[in-house]
Design an enzyme around this catalytic site. Structure first.
Site, PDB file in Angstrom:
ATOM      1  N   HIS A  63       0.939  -1.250   0.032  1.00  0.00           N
ATOM      2  CA  HIS A  63       0.107  -0.197   0.095  1.00  0.00           C
ATOM      3  C   HIS A  63       0.932   1.240   0.148  1.00  0.00           C
ATOM      4  CE1 HIS A  63      -3.704  -2.449   0.920  1.00  0.00           C
ATOM      5  NE2 HIS A  63      -2.819  -3.185   1.757  1.00  0.00           N
ATOM      6  N   ARG A  65       0.464   5.259  -0.248  1.00  0.00           N
ATOM      7  CA  ARG A  65      -0.859   6.052   0.298  1.00  0.00           C
ATOM      8  C   ARG A  65      -0.871   7.351  -0.922  1.00  0.00           C
ATOM      9  NH1 ARG A  65      -2.992   1.991   2.682  1.00  0.00           N
ATOM     10  NH2 ARG A  65      -2.097   1.794   4.758  1.00  0.00           N
ATOM     11  N   ASN A  95      -6.333   0.822  -2.667  1.00  0.00           N
ATOM     12  CA  ASN A  95      -7.313   1.698  -1.741  1.00  0.00           C
ATOM     13  C   ASN A  95      -6.733   2.841  -1.152  1.00  0.00           C
ATOM     14  OD1 ASN A  95      -5.169   0.236  -0.323  1.00  0.00           O
ATOM     15  ND2 ASN A  95      -6.211   0.087   1.768  1.00  0.00           N
ATOM     16  N   ASP A 153      -8.814  -4.599  -2.479  1.00  0.00           N
ATOM     17  CA  ASP A 153      -8.088  -4.897  -1.284  1.00  0.00           C
ATOM     18  C   ASP A 153      -8.339  -3.882  -0.226  1.00  0.00           C
ATOM     19  OD1 ASP A 153      -5.848  -6.665  -0.259  1.00  0.00           O
ATOM     20  OD2 ASP A 153      -5.628  -4.769   0.401  1.00  0.00           O
ATOM     21  N   HIS A 180      -8.930 -10.141  -1.425  1.00  0.00           N
ATOM     22  CA  HIS A 180      -9.081  -9.973   0.001  1.00  0.00           C
ATOM     23  C   HIS A 180      -9.903 -10.575   0.653  1.00  0.00           C
ATOM     24  CE1 HIS A 180      -8.412  -6.839   3.760  1.00  0.00           C
ATOM     25  NE2 HIS A 180      -9.725  -7.295   3.765  1.00  0.00           N
ATOM     26  N   HIS A 233      -3.033 -12.387   1.404  1.00  0.00           N
ATOM     27  CA  HIS A 233      -2.644 -12.517   2.857  1.00  0.00           C
ATOM     28  C   HIS A 233      -3.476 -13.478   3.525  1.00  0.00           C
ATOM     29  CE1 HIS A 233      -5.949  -9.830   2.817  1.00  0.00           C
ATOM     30  NE2 HIS A 233      -5.257  -8.876   2.539  1.00  0.00           N
ATOM     31  N   ASN A 279      -4.860  -6.492   9.205  1.00  0.00           N
ATOM     32  CA  ASN A 279      -6.304  -7.106   8.568  1.00  0.00           C
ATOM     33  C   ASN A 279      -5.903  -8.056   7.559  1.00  0.00           C
ATOM     34  OD1 ASN A 279      -8.840  -7.717   8.473  1.00  0.00           O
ATOM     35  ND2 ASN A 279      -9.152  -5.884   7.059  1.00  0.00           N
ATOM     36  N   ASP A 306       2.376  -6.606   2.372  1.00  0.00           N
ATOM     37  CA  ASP A 306       1.162  -5.799   2.787  1.00  0.00           C
ATOM     38  C   ASP A 306       1.685  -4.696   3.544  1.00  0.00           C
ATOM     39  OD1 ASP A 306      -1.369  -5.107   2.914  1.00  0.00           O
ATOM     40  OD2 ASP A 306      -1.933  -6.786   4.199  1.00  0.00           O
ATOM     41  N   HIS A 310       0.980   3.877   8.132  1.00  0.00           N
ATOM     42  CA  HIS A 310       0.013   4.957   8.868  1.00  0.00           C
ATOM     43  C   HIS A 310       0.779   5.718   9.783  1.00  0.00           C
ATOM     44  CE1 HIS A 310      -3.595   2.617   7.657  1.00  0.00           C
ATOM     45  NE2 HIS A 310      -3.093   1.536   7.893  1.00  0.00           N
TER      46      HIS A 310
HETATM   47  O1  DOR Z   1      -3.758  -4.498   7.617  1.00  0.00           O
HETATM   48  C1  DOR Z   1      -4.139  -3.925   6.547  1.00  0.00           C
HETATM   49  N1  DOR Z   1      -3.726  -2.788   6.096  1.00  0.00           N
HETATM   50  N2  DOR Z   1      -5.029  -4.802   5.945  1.00  0.00           N
HETATM   51  C2  DOR Z   1      -5.787  -4.349   4.953  1.00  0.00           C
HETATM   52  O2  DOR Z   1      -6.476  -4.762   4.418  1.00  0.00           O
HETATM   53  C3  DOR Z   1      -5.510  -3.025   4.375  1.00  0.00           C
HETATM   54  C4  DOR Z   1      -4.173  -2.210   4.631  1.00  0.00           C
HETATM   55  C5  DOR Z   1      -4.058  -0.834   4.938  1.00  0.00           C
HETATM   56  O3  DOR Z   1      -4.538  -0.382   3.568  1.00  0.00           O
HETATM   57  O4  DOR Z   1      -3.603  -0.159   5.639  1.00  0.00           O
HETATM   58 ZN    ZN Z   2      -6.092  -6.947   2.194  1.00  0.00          ZN
END
Ligand code: DOR
Ligand code: ZN
Length: 427
Positions: A63, A65, A95, A153, A180, A233, A279, A306, A310
């Site tokens: 991911h 951002r 996402n 996802d 997902h 995952h 997740n 993954d 954040h």
């Molecule tokens: O741990 C996760 N982070 N699982 C997800 O499905 C999304 C991802 C995120 O975009 O932060």
């Molecule tokens: Zn996912």
């Protein structure tokens, strides 16, 4: 461009089954020679003695951002983090805000990746508009723009009919669907794995069945449509067993797991550390063992990160309100070495298969191989080097990792992408 000569490394290539001390000569963007002793005076030399030289790692699941949250990660910072972890190709999930659901966003990602000029960045397009699970995106337009697969996802495609049609469309373009697999109704607002530990801690749990119900549905739909399904995952014993059986029956399914699912079990949640909140959740010891078994017997094809950056302020919220995800590019190799190589005694060919040739095959890219004439995407790492992962050394813009200030083993030393040295460090 000056030729590059990598001297004396242990070259391991799962595709050609090479494991030997060899020199590699790179001319232009290609591997031009592989031999015991290559001499070339005017080449730039890299001393790889005591190091492993392998095809560049390919991450099917990360991911970035951008667009949306450049404070957490940009294409550039994500690429820097990726190469520091040995990844030469990364696939970024849709996402973002807005989602990767139209040509314009795909073009933007390619433009930013070219500006960063570090690793290859392949966008994964959204299956449905705005990832709402309702209306399928313009697959043709997105494939033409360069997406390498489709996924919603972060969210499952809950509507089986929408998912069936997505699989059918994907077949037309011969790209995989990345699912997902978590039933959001069964998962409820589960904060961690449902089990003894969640009960003891008084936390709401997300049960393994939430993953397994969707895996079972998707395997049936993949068989029914004949499309290529990639399950993201994978974290539970039951899911591994379902995939193992489906593969035996010839279903076109591949899957990945992530380092945190074979490295940790749910007891780490006893710390209430939000960096463990991911997740799908970190599962029980029984599930962790099943993931290792699935990796060993090749039910699990790939190891993906993954990587989910954040910001600190959000991860410092109370557990229930903190977002899911941990960063992963820069620690993946160390976790693989510690758990799978050193403890579980996996051989390097098996490990590297899951990081190079297998993901390349899923993407249908001629990458992930060391042979004469192949594109020179290479990773050089020291499997024994001990180092400390600190906030000063992290390349990602986000620091949400349980490994902060921890000593790790195994470090990327050099990364070559398309014949150019993009990363090199001696410490
Ligand atoms: O741990 C996760 N982070 N699982 C997800 O499905 C999304 C991802 C995120 O975009 O932060
Ligand atoms: Zn996912």
């Amino acid at each position: 461009m000056k030729a590059i000569l990598i001297k004396g490394g242990r070259v391991i290539d799962p595709k050609t089954e090479v494991d030997d001390i060899l020199d590699i000569l790179i001319t232009g963007n290609k591997i031009s020679k592989i031999d015991k002793e290559i001499r070339k005076n005017d080449a730039q030399k890299i001393n790889a003695k005591g190091k492993i030289v392998c095809p560049g790692f390919i991450d099917l699941h990360c991911h970035l951002r951008d667009p949306g949250r450049p404070d957490e990660e940009t294409i550039e910072s994500g690429s820097e983090s990726a190469i520091a972890g040995g990844f030469t190709t990364i696939c970024c999930m849709p996402n973002t805000e807005p989602a990767i659901d139209n040509e314009g966003i795909v073009n933007y990602i390619y433009k930013e990746a070219a500006r960063a000029n570090l690793c290859r960045v392949f966008p994964i397009g959204a299956i449905t508009k705005n990832r709402e699970g309702k209306e399928i995106t313009e697959f043709g337009e997105l494939v033409n723009a360069g997406v390498r697969g489709f996924s919603d996802d972060g969210d499952v495609v809950a509507d089986g009919n929408v998912f069936r049609h997505a699989l059918e469309y994907s077949k037309t373009f011969d790209v995989p669907i990345f699912e997902h697999p978590i039933d959001k109704y069964l998962a409820q607002d589960g904060l961690m794995n449902e089990g003894f530990v969640s009960t003891r801690l008084g936390m709401t749990g997300s049960p393994v069945i939430a993953e397994e119900v969707i895996v079972a549905r998707d395997l049936l739909l993949a068989k029914f449509t004949g499309a290529r399904l990639h399950l993201c995952h994978i974290s539970t014993k039951g899911a591994v067993e379902l995939i193992r059986e489906a593969k035996k029956k010839g279903v076109k399914v591949t899957c990945e797991t992530c380092p945190h699912y074979f490295f940790f079990n749910d007891e780490v949640l006893e710390s209430f550390g939000t960096s463990y909140k991911v997740n799908p959740p970190i599962r029980s010891e029984q599930d962790r063992q099943a993931i290792i078994k699935g990796l060993r017997d090749n039910t699990i094809d790939c190891i993906a990160t993954d990587h989910a950056p954040h910001c600190q302020a959000e991860k410092e919220l109370e557990f229930a309100n903190a977002p899911f995800g941990m960063i992963g590019f820069e620690t993946a190799l160390s976790l693989i070495i510690k758990e799978l190589v050193n403890k579980e005694k996996f051989d390097w060919i098996k490990i590297l298969e899951k990081l190079t040739v297998n993901p390349a095959k899923i993407l249908k890219e001629k990458l992930g191989v060391i042979k004469q004439g192949a594109v020179a995407d290479l990773t050089i790492f020291d499997p024994k080097k001990k180092w400390k992962f600190t906030s000063n050394t992290i390349k990602s813009k986000s620091k949400n990792t349980p490994f902060l200030n921890k000593e790790l083993i195994g470090k990327t030393i050099g990364v070559i992408v398309d014949g150019e040295i993009k990363y090199y460090t001696e410490d």
